[in-house]
Structures are given as structure tokens and as C-alpha cells.
Design a protein around this motif. Structure first.
Motif, PDB file in Angstrom:
ATOM      1  N   LEU A   1       0.824  -1.202   0.000  1.00 16.33           N
ATOM      2  CA  LEU A   1       0.000   0.000   0.000  1.00 16.33           C
ATOM      3  C   LEU A   1       0.860   1.254   0.000  1.00 16.33           C
ATOM      4  O   LEU A   1       0.583   2.205  -0.743  1.00 16.33           O
ATOM      5  CB  LEU A   1      -0.939   0.000   1.216  1.00 16.33           C
ATOM      6  CG  LEU A   1      -1.824   1.240   1.379  1.00 16.33           C
ATOM      7  CD1 LEU A   1      -2.649   1.493   0.131  1.00 16.33           C
ATOM      8  CD2 LEU A   1      -2.731   1.106   2.597  1.00 16.33           C
TER       9      LEU A   1
ATOM     10  N   SER B   1       0.910   3.902  -2.953  1.00 14.49           N
ATOM     11  CA  SER B   1       0.492   5.254  -2.601  1.00 14.49           C
ATOM     12  C   SER B   1       1.512   6.288  -3.059  1.00 14.49           C
ATOM     13  O   SER B   1       1.141   7.332  -3.605  1.00 14.49           O
ATOM     14  CB  SER B   1       0.282   5.361  -1.086  1.00 14.49           C
ATOM     15  OG  SER B   1      -0.001   6.692  -0.706  1.00 14.49           O
TER      16      SER B   1
ATOM     17  N   SER C   1      -7.866   1.720  -1.576  1.00 16.37           N
ATOM     18  CA  SER C   1      -7.471   0.618  -0.703  1.00 16.37           C
ATOM     19  C   SER C   1      -8.750  -0.013  -0.173  1.00 16.37           C
ATOM     20  O   SER C   1      -9.459   0.572   0.651  1.00 16.37           O
ATOM     21  CB  SER C   1      -6.599   1.132   0.445  1.00 16.37           C
ATOM     22  OG  SER C   1      -6.343   0.101   1.389  1.00 16.37           O
TER      23      SER C   1
ATOM     24  N   ASP D   1      -3.901   3.244   7.638  1.00 15.49           N
ATOM     25  CA  ASP D   1      -3.386   4.194   6.646  1.00 15.49           C
ATOM     26  C   ASP D   1      -1.933   3.947   6.284  1.00 15.49           C
ATOM     27  O   ASP D   1      -1.344   4.686   5.494  1.00 15.49           O
ATOM     28  CB  ASP D   1      -3.568   5.640   7.117  1.00 15.49           C
ATOM     29  CG  ASP D   1      -2.816   5.947   8.413  1.00 15.49           C
ATOM     30  OD1 ASP D   1      -1.895   5.189   8.773  1.00 15.49           O
ATOM     31  OD2 ASP D   1      -3.148   6.953   9.064  1.00 15.49           O
TER      32      ASP D   1
ATOM     33  N   ILE E   1      -9.427   5.199   1.505  1.00 15.06           N
ATOM     34  CA  ILE E   1      -9.426   4.061   2.424  1.00 15.06           C
ATOM     35  C   ILE E   1     -10.873   3.651   2.665  1.00 15.06           C
ATOM     36  O   ILE E   1     -11.642   4.364   3.326  1.00 15.06           O
ATOM     37  CB  ILE E   1      -8.732   4.422   3.754  1.00 15.06           C
ATOM     38  CG1 ILE E   1      -7.264   4.793   3.494  1.00 15.06           C
ATOM     39  CG2 ILE E   1      -8.823   3.257   4.734  1.00 15.06           C
ATOM     40  CD1 ILE E   1      -6.520   5.252   4.734  1.00 15.06           C
TER      41      ILE E   1
ATOM     42  N   SER F   1     -12.419   1.403   7.031  1.00 14.46           N
ATOM     43  CA  SER F   1     -12.078   2.512   7.917  1.00 14.46           C
ATOM     44  C   SER F   1     -11.064   2.150   8.999  1.00 14.46           C
ATOM     45  O   SER F   1     -11.027   1.017   9.491  1.00 14.46           O
ATOM     46  CB  SER F   1     -13.353   3.030   8.589  1.00 14.46           C
ATOM     47  OG  SER F   1     -14.387   3.176   7.655  1.00 14.46           O
ATOM     48  N   THR F   2     -10.253   3.135   9.375  1.00 12.28           N
ATOM     49  CA  THR F   2      -9.241   2.944  10.406  1.00 12.28           C
ATOM     50  C   THR F   2      -9.906   2.800  11.776  1.00 12.28           C
ATOM     51  O   THR F   2     -11.062   3.187  11.978  1.00 12.28           O
ATOM     52  CB  THR F   2      -8.263   4.127  10.452  1.00 12.28           C
ATOM     53  OG1 THR F   2      -9.000   5.313  10.815  1.00 12.28           O
ATOM     54  CG2 THR F   2      -7.592   4.336   9.095  1.00 12.28           C
TER      55      THR F   2
ATOM     56  N   TYR G   1      -5.599  12.060   3.167  1.00 12.11           N
ATOM     57  CA  TYR G   1      -6.235  11.025   2.344  1.00 12.11           C
ATOM     58  C   TYR G   1      -7.733  11.159   2.550  1.00 12.11           C
ATOM     59  O   TYR G   1      -8.201  12.005   3.322  1.00 12.11           O
ATOM     60  CB  TYR G   1      -5.752   9.612   2.698  1.00 12.11           C
ATOM     61  CG  TYR G   1      -5.786   9.268   4.178  1.00 12.11           C
ATOM     62  CD1 TYR G   1      -6.973   8.978   4.841  1.00 12.11           C
ATOM     63  CD2 TYR G   1      -4.601   9.215   4.913  1.00 12.11           C
ATOM     64  CE1 TYR G   1      -6.998   8.657   6.184  1.00 12.11           C
ATOM     65  CE2 TYR G   1      -4.608   8.901   6.269  1.00 12.11           C
ATOM     66  CZ  TYR G   1      -5.806   8.621   6.894  1.00 12.11           C
ATOM     67  OH  TYR G   1      -5.820   8.313   8.238  1.00 12.11           O
TER      68      TYR G   1
ATOM     69  N   GLU H   1     -11.222   8.975   3.644  1.00  4.37           N
ATOM     70  CA  GLU H   1     -11.556   7.763   4.394  1.00  4.37           C
ATOM     71  C   GLU H   1     -13.065   7.587   4.474  1.00  4.37           C
ATOM     72  O   GLU H   1     -13.814   8.561   4.599  1.00  4.37           O
ATOM     73  CB  GLU H   1     -10.979   7.851   5.806  1.00  4.37           C
ATOM     74  CG  GLU H   1     -11.285   6.651   6.683  1.00  4.37           C
ATOM     75  CD  GLU H   1     -10.656   6.758   8.065  1.00  4.37           C
ATOM     76  OE1 GLU H   1     -10.644   5.750   8.777  1.00  4.37           O
ATOM     77  OE2 GLU H   1     -10.174   7.862   8.426  1.00  4.37           O
TER      78      GLU H   1
END
Length: 435
Positions: free
Chosen positions: A164, A168, A180, A186, A197, A200-201, A414, A416
Motif C-alpha cells: 500500500l 500510494s 485501498s 493508513d 481508504i 475505515s481505520t 487522504y 476515508e
């Protein structure tokens, strides 16, 4: 039909990929796959190649986003972990029952994406799609160095680190949107506005859970349980930061509890109240740790009203033990599919008809993300970024928002997916609680 034998049928098409190339294959529409119901997707004509000048004020302070670049044919690079070099290391025969299970997630993600691409191409989309095995011997670095990815209009992938980060860096340099699809992290990226993304983080999950528990109950006692590990301390910090950021006159303070295996149910009960809902948030991602604390909480469940909220990994937990039967347990997820929509039925019917198996969530995700972003690309051009909010839902709902990790900047780090579902664990099926 035996599951492994059925998956072998699914793998047959990839044997040809191994013969053609260990790292990539260019796909064209087969013309043999029926698309979803026509009422959902009307045929469209391919636009002529054209580029308009940069707008006076570029969206998100990214000059490329102000351009309108539409093409007759779009070049798409698709990455997924197929491990072809490992599976076909000594032969090009189908591995059959000995095929390793680690190839299945990436394989089904690819197969779902293939169905989406076939459906879109039958509607008139002109696409040149190159499929890359992200776990091939030929590294992404070498692909970039050979200029194989130059001229790409969109990159979609089920990729993790280090792939990634490498993709990126390339996407940022070449100003190519990169999606992604499955990695909930991330990867240390903090300066690529071309990165999306979808999974989700954990920080986004903390924000969503905070918002939900603060607003779902008018009278509540919020208790955050975490262990004394660097990872869970960080998650607890994310929860507290989201509390500080939340603008609501209904919010209640969070009571923080550090627990371990020696913590007793009696010690836990000191933080619970009998006259209101106890919204218990647990930061444990591992099943063993989560179940250890749930057992301790179950002792108090008859005395204290509990609503227990866990992490996104809990969607895979099997909570069949008798002590968990009466607990109300929830988890957060960026993806929810009750499989009742036309696209999901189409995917399910296809897998059952062709492979005699049910598709996994990875197949649905591969279809969903590919259909969603390729349609955005076709309708709005290479720089569709300002139109993401207008995109039509396919299977699940997305809410891609800019994330700013650096202070004093107007350019996103980024984008998300901030659409997080709160889902209750059920005996036979999980239940969506919000949206």
C-alpha cells in the motif's frame, strides 16, 4: 459438491493467468455474464477523450481535482493477493484439494470484481483492466520501475503493507486515484489526497462508537475498558480525543478502567450503575481477551443494565457460550450487507450456479468497490474526487471524507470512509442498529 472441489473450479481461470504471466493479466469483457437487472443500470455511451482546464479554485486545494479528464477508454490496475508464484511454483496444474486457504480471500475479491467489470462492460463501458498479483515475485517496485503502471487512470486493490505504501507513493507522484479496499490502516501515509481508504481505520471506529453511545442513550454511564498495552492505551486515547471533539449537549464523561486477567467481577461492578444504561466499550481486538472480559461482565448482567460495544474484529467472533446468551453485544463495521439487494442476489446466484458455493464477504466487497469506483470514473472522468458524495450506492453505503493529519493544511492527508455501522450480534443474523 465438496467446498474445496468447488473452489478449485473457481481457481481454474487463474491457472491461465499463471501461464500468461506471474504478475499480471489484461482482461476484456467475456460477453458471457449476465449483468444485474437493467432497471438498476442503464446502458451508457463511452465519452470522447477530452481534458478541460483547471478550475479557478481546485477542490480540496489539489490542482488535479480541478481538471475534467474524460476518456473513451479507461485503464484500470487491479491488485489482489493471489500467490500465483507459490501455488504454481512447480506445476501449472490446478492444485485441487491441496490448494492453500490463504489464496481464497484475494481470489474471491478478484472474482467479485470480475463480475462487476463484466457487468459494466456489457453496459458500454470501455475498460482496459490489468490484474496484478500483489504477492507475486515481481515486486511493485519493479513494476513501477518498468513503467508498467504508467498511463493508469485508477488503481483498486486488496492490499496491505508494504504494497500500500509503495502504490500510494506512486499514485501521488502520478496523480492517480488509489482505492485501498480491505486494509483498515493508513500504513503511515499522511500526505496523499489521491488515496481512498474504504475499510475505515480504528480511529474512525472510535469516533463512530463515541458518537453512537453518547446519542443513543439519554441517561447513561459510559465505561471504557482497556488493558495496559501500548496498542489499547492508544485506542483509549482515540476515544477520549473523540469525546473532546464531539459537540453535543448530551454527552457524558467517560469512566476509564484498566483491566487484566486478575481483575475480578466485583472490581468491575464498582464502575457500573443500577439506575441507568451502562454503555461498556471494550478495546480488545482479540477474541480470547474479549471473551475473558465478557465472562467477568456476565456475572453483573442481572444486576446492572449493560450495552456492550466491541471492535470491528468482533464480527467474526462466535459468542455461543451460555454465559453470553443474555448479553447485548454490538460491534462497529464499515460494511453491512443483508444480501437482499439485487446486486447481492446476482452475485449469490452466480456463485451457486457456477461454483456451487456461497460467495464470501470478500466477493461482495470486490464487486461493490469495483462497481462503485469504476462507475464514478466513467461518469465523472479521471478526477472524480469532488463527485464522490454524489455516487450511487451499490451494496453498502460509503461516506468518503477528507482526513487532515497535518496542522495548518488545506490539503487532505487522504480520504476515508466515515460511514460506520453499529451492528448487534444475533443468534442467527446480526442486526444493523443505525442508518
Amino acid at each position: 459438491m465438496n467446498y474445496l472441489v468447488s473452489i478449485t473450479k473457481l481457481f481454474t481461470g487463474l491457472a491461465l493467468l499463471a501461464l500468461i504471466s506471474s504478475c499480471s493479466s489484461t482482461r476484456k469483457s467475456s460477453g458471457k455474464v449476465d449483468g444485474p437487472p437493467p432497471s438498476l443500470s442503464k446502458p451508457v455511451a463511452a465519452p470522447k477523450t477530452e481534458e478541460k482546464k483547471v478550475a479557478a479554485k481546485a477542490p480540496f486545494n489539489v490542482p488535479a481535482f480541478g481538471k475534467e479528464v474524460k476518456k473513451a477508454t479507461y485503464n484500470i490496475a487491479f491488485f489482489t493477493p493471489l500467490y500465483l508464484d507459490s501455488v504454481f511454483a512447480t506445476t501449472t496444474d490446478i492444485p485441487g484439494r491441496n490448494m492453500p486457504k490463504y489464496v481464497l480471500p484475494g481470489l474471491e475479491f478478484y472474482e467479485g470484481a470480475q463480475l462487476a467489470l463484466d457487468s459494466l462492460q456489457q453496459q458500454g463501458y470501455q475498460l482496459k483492466v490489468t490484474v496484478y498479483d500483489s504477492k507475486a515475485k515481481q515486486s511493485i517496485t519493479s513494476l513501477i520501475r518498468s513503467k508498467a503502471l504508467d498511463g493508469t487512470d485508477l488503481i483498486i486493490g486488496a492490499i496491505s503493507n508494504p504494497e500500500l505504501k509503495e502504490l500510494s507513493d506512486f499514485a501521488k507522484e502520478k496523480e492517480i486515484n488509489l482505492v485501498s479496499g480491505t486494509f483498515p490502516n493508513d500504513a503511515g501515509i499522511n500526505d496523499n489526497p489521491f488515496l481512498y481508504i474504504a475499510n475505515s481505520t480504528l480511529k474512525a471506529h472510535c469516533e463512530a462508537l463515541q458518537h453512537y453511545v453518547q446519542n443513543a442513550f439519554s441517561n447513561k454511564n459510559i465505561v471504557l475498558f482497556h488493558r495496559n498495552t501500548p496498542f489499547e492505551i492508544k485506542l483509549a486515547g482515540d476515544f477520549k480525543a473523540s469525546y473532546d471533539k464531539l459537540e453535543s449537549n448530551k454527552k457524558s464523561r467517560i469512566r476509564e478502567v484498566v483491566w487484566n486477567d486478575a481483575t475480578t467481577p466485583e472490581e468491575i461492578s464498582k464502575y457500573l450503575l443500577t439506575d441507568r444504561t451502562n454503555a461498556v466499550i471494550i478495546t480488545a481486538l482479540d477474541e480470547a481477551g474479549a471473551k475473558t472480559l465478557l465472562r467477568k461482565l456476565s456475572v453483573s448482567s442481572t444486576t446492572y443494565p449493560l450495552q456492550i460495544f466491541g471492535m470491528p474484529t468482533w464480527d467474526l467472533f462466535k459468542l455461543k457460550e451460555p454465559e453470553f446468551k443474555d448479553l447485548q453485544i454490538y460491534y462497529s463495521s464499515p460494511y453491512f450487507n443483508d444480501k437482499t439487494d439485487a446486486y447481492s442476489k446476482y452475485i449469490n446466484d452466480y456463485f451457486r450456479r457456477i461454483y456451487k458455493v456461497r460467495p464470501s464477504d470478500m466477493a461482495y466487497k470486490g464487486f461493490d468497490l469495483t462497481y462503485y469506483f469504476v462507475k464514478l470514473l466513467h461518469n465523472n472522468g479521471v478526477y472524480f474526487n469532488s463527485k464522490v458524495d454524489d455516487a450511487q450506492k451499490v451494496i453498502t453505503s460509503y461516506d468518503f471524507q477528507p482526513v487532515y493529519l497535518k496542522e495548518d493544511t488545506s490539503t487532505p492527508s487522504y480520504f476515508e470512509n466515515k460511514n460506520i455501522y453499529i451492528i448487534q450480534k444475533g443468534d442467527s443474523a446480526d442486526i444493523k442498529m443505525n442508518k
